[in-house]
Design a protein around this motif. Structure first.
Motif, PDB file in Angstrom:
ATOM      1  N   VAL A  39       0.869  -1.165   0.000  1.00  0.00           N
ATOM      2  CA  VAL A  39       0.000   0.000   0.000  1.00  0.00           C
ATOM      3  C   VAL A  39       0.912   1.222   0.000  1.00  0.00           C
ATOM      4  O   VAL A  39       1.791   1.336   0.853  1.00  0.00           O
ATOM      5  CB  VAL A  39      -0.943   0.012   1.219  1.00  0.00           C
ATOM      6  CG1 VAL A  39      -1.762   1.293   1.247  1.00  0.00           C
ATOM      7  CG2 VAL A  39      -1.860  -1.210   1.200  1.00  0.00           C
ATOM      8  N   SER A  52       4.092   0.309   2.459  1.00  0.00           N
ATOM      9  CA  SER A  52       4.148  -0.886   3.305  1.00  0.00           C
ATOM     10  C   SER A  52       4.192  -2.095   2.376  1.00  0.00           C
ATOM     11  O   SER A  52       3.682  -2.043   1.260  1.00  0.00           O
ATOM     12  CB  SER A  52       2.920  -0.969   4.212  1.00  0.00           C
ATOM     13  OG  SER A  52       1.755  -1.158   3.423  1.00  0.00           O
ATOM     14  N   GLY A  70      -0.623  -7.174   7.668  1.00  0.00           N
ATOM     15  CA  GLY A  70      -1.245  -5.986   7.086  1.00  0.00           C
ATOM     16  C   GLY A  70      -1.807  -5.011   8.088  1.00  0.00           C
ATOM     17  O   GLY A  70      -1.614  -3.803   7.954  1.00  0.00           O
ATOM     18  N   LEU A  74       0.050  -1.336   8.022  1.00  0.00           N
ATOM     19  CA  LEU A  74      -0.674  -0.137   7.609  1.00  0.00           C
ATOM     20  C   LEU A  74      -0.825   0.865   8.738  1.00  0.00           C
ATOM     21  O   LEU A  74      -0.671   2.070   8.534  1.00  0.00           O
ATOM     22  CB  LEU A  74      -2.031  -0.510   7.026  1.00  0.00           C
ATOM     23  CG  LEU A  74      -1.926  -1.161   5.653  1.00  0.00           C
ATOM     24  CD1 LEU A  74      -3.268  -1.678   5.197  1.00  0.00           C
ATOM     25  CD2 LEU A  74      -1.359  -0.189   4.654  1.00  0.00           C
ATOM     26  N   ILE A  95      -3.308   0.505  -3.817  1.00  0.00           N
ATOM     27  CA  ILE A  95      -3.095  -0.876  -3.358  1.00  0.00           C
ATOM     28  C   ILE A  95      -2.621  -1.735  -4.526  1.00  0.00           C
ATOM     29  O   ILE A  95      -3.200  -1.683  -5.615  1.00  0.00           O
ATOM     30  CB  ILE A  95      -4.397  -1.481  -2.783  1.00  0.00           C
ATOM     31  CG1 ILE A  95      -4.993  -0.586  -1.691  1.00  0.00           C
ATOM     32  CG2 ILE A  95      -4.145  -2.889  -2.250  1.00  0.00           C
ATOM     33  CD1 ILE A  95      -6.384  -1.020  -1.244  1.00  0.00           C
ATOM     34  N   ASN A 113      -5.154 -10.506   1.974  1.00  0.00           N
ATOM     35  CA  ASN A 113      -4.297  -9.336   2.157  1.00  0.00           C
ATOM     36  C   ASN A 113      -4.953  -8.067   1.603  1.00  0.00           C
ATOM     37  O   ASN A 113      -4.914  -7.009   2.235  1.00  0.00           O
ATOM     38  CB  ASN A 113      -2.933  -9.550   1.487  1.00  0.00           C
ATOM     39  CG  ASN A 113      -2.031 -10.469   2.277  1.00  0.00           C
ATOM     40  OD1 ASN A 113      -2.183 -10.635   3.483  1.00  0.00           O
ATOM     41  ND2 ASN A 113      -1.072 -11.071   1.602  1.00  0.00           N
ATOM     42  N   ALA A 117      -6.149  -4.642   3.635  1.00  0.00           N
ATOM     43  CA  ALA A 117      -5.715  -3.294   3.250  1.00  0.00           C
ATOM     44  C   ALA A 117      -6.916  -2.374   3.103  1.00  0.00           C
ATOM     45  O   ALA A 117      -6.937  -1.263   3.658  1.00  0.00           O
ATOM     46  CB  ALA A 117      -4.913  -3.348   1.946  1.00  0.00           C
ATOM     47  N   GLU A 131      -5.921   0.896  -7.706  1.00  0.00           N
ATOM     48  CA  GLU A 131      -5.400  -0.399  -7.261  1.00  0.00           C
ATOM     49  C   GLU A 131      -5.182  -1.294  -8.464  1.00  0.00           C
ATOM     50  O   GLU A 131      -5.829  -1.148  -9.492  1.00  0.00           O
ATOM     51  CB  GLU A 131      -6.309  -1.059  -6.235  1.00  0.00           C
ATOM     52  CG  GLU A 131      -7.731  -1.287  -6.648  1.00  0.00           C
ATOM     53  CD  GLU A 131      -8.568  -1.933  -5.547  1.00  0.00           C
ATOM     54  OE1 GLU A 131      -9.251  -2.925  -5.869  1.00  0.00           O
ATOM     55  OE2 GLU A 131      -8.546  -1.476  -4.405  1.00  0.00           O
TER      56      GLU A 131
END
Length: 171
Positions: A39, A52, A70, A74, A95, A113, A117, A131
């Protein structure tokens, strides 16, 4: 040289799984992803961003609470940005990752995952502006921490030479 034409020197940085980075100077951050998720959070007012790179969706066990998860990764990145002077209302996220190949694993950890997020970002009222997630292909992303620009490369098979620094021959 005027302020507008001043050249910006950037650093290259490879972010390994289980880590978070918020560079103090303009940096090109490279990440290689399979089922992992990255992210990228950017402060559009201050023009600074961090990344991250986590392997697992989450943990509630304090003994395991590292940035490999995660929920921890985050929250760590968000906290780092707020402590460095960002305001939550100026943050936006992108993302990447979360691939899954059924032939390698029945559990779709990539999808888990991605869900984590989205959940953490929504809970913190950080909008997702783009994303590139899911599917079966791995990805390599390169994020410019000072402009919020991202290049995404998809690969059928990620080779060791795709990882920065590029130590092996690439063909």
């Amino acid at each position: 040289m005027t302020e507008e034409t001043k050249e910006i020197t950037t650093t290259n940085y490879f972010l390994e799984p289980g880590y978070v980075v918020l560079p103090a100077t303009p940096t090109m951050i490279s990440v290689v992803l399979g089922s992992c998720v990255s992210v990228c959070i950017f402060d559009k007012k201050r023009n600074v961003g961090g990344v991250s790179h986590f392997q697992f969706p989450g943990t509630t066990n304090p003994a395991e609470a590292t940035t490999r998860y995660g929920n921890v990764a985050l929250m760590t990145l968000i906290k780092m940005m707020l402590e460095s002077g960002s305001k939550a209302k100026h943050l936006e996220a992108q993302i990447f990752g979360g691939a899954h190949r059924k032939d390698l694993s029945p559990r779709n950890i990539g999808e888990e995952n991605v869900r984590m997020a989205r959940r953490v970002l929504a809970r913190n009222r950080i909008s997702v502006t783009s994303e590139d997630v899911g599917g079966e292909k791995g990805r390599k992303i390169v994020f410019a921490s000072h402009t919020n620009e991202i290049a995404v490369y998809r690969a059928e098979r990620l080779r060791r030479s795709d990882w920065y620094p590029y130590t092996e021959g690439r063909r």
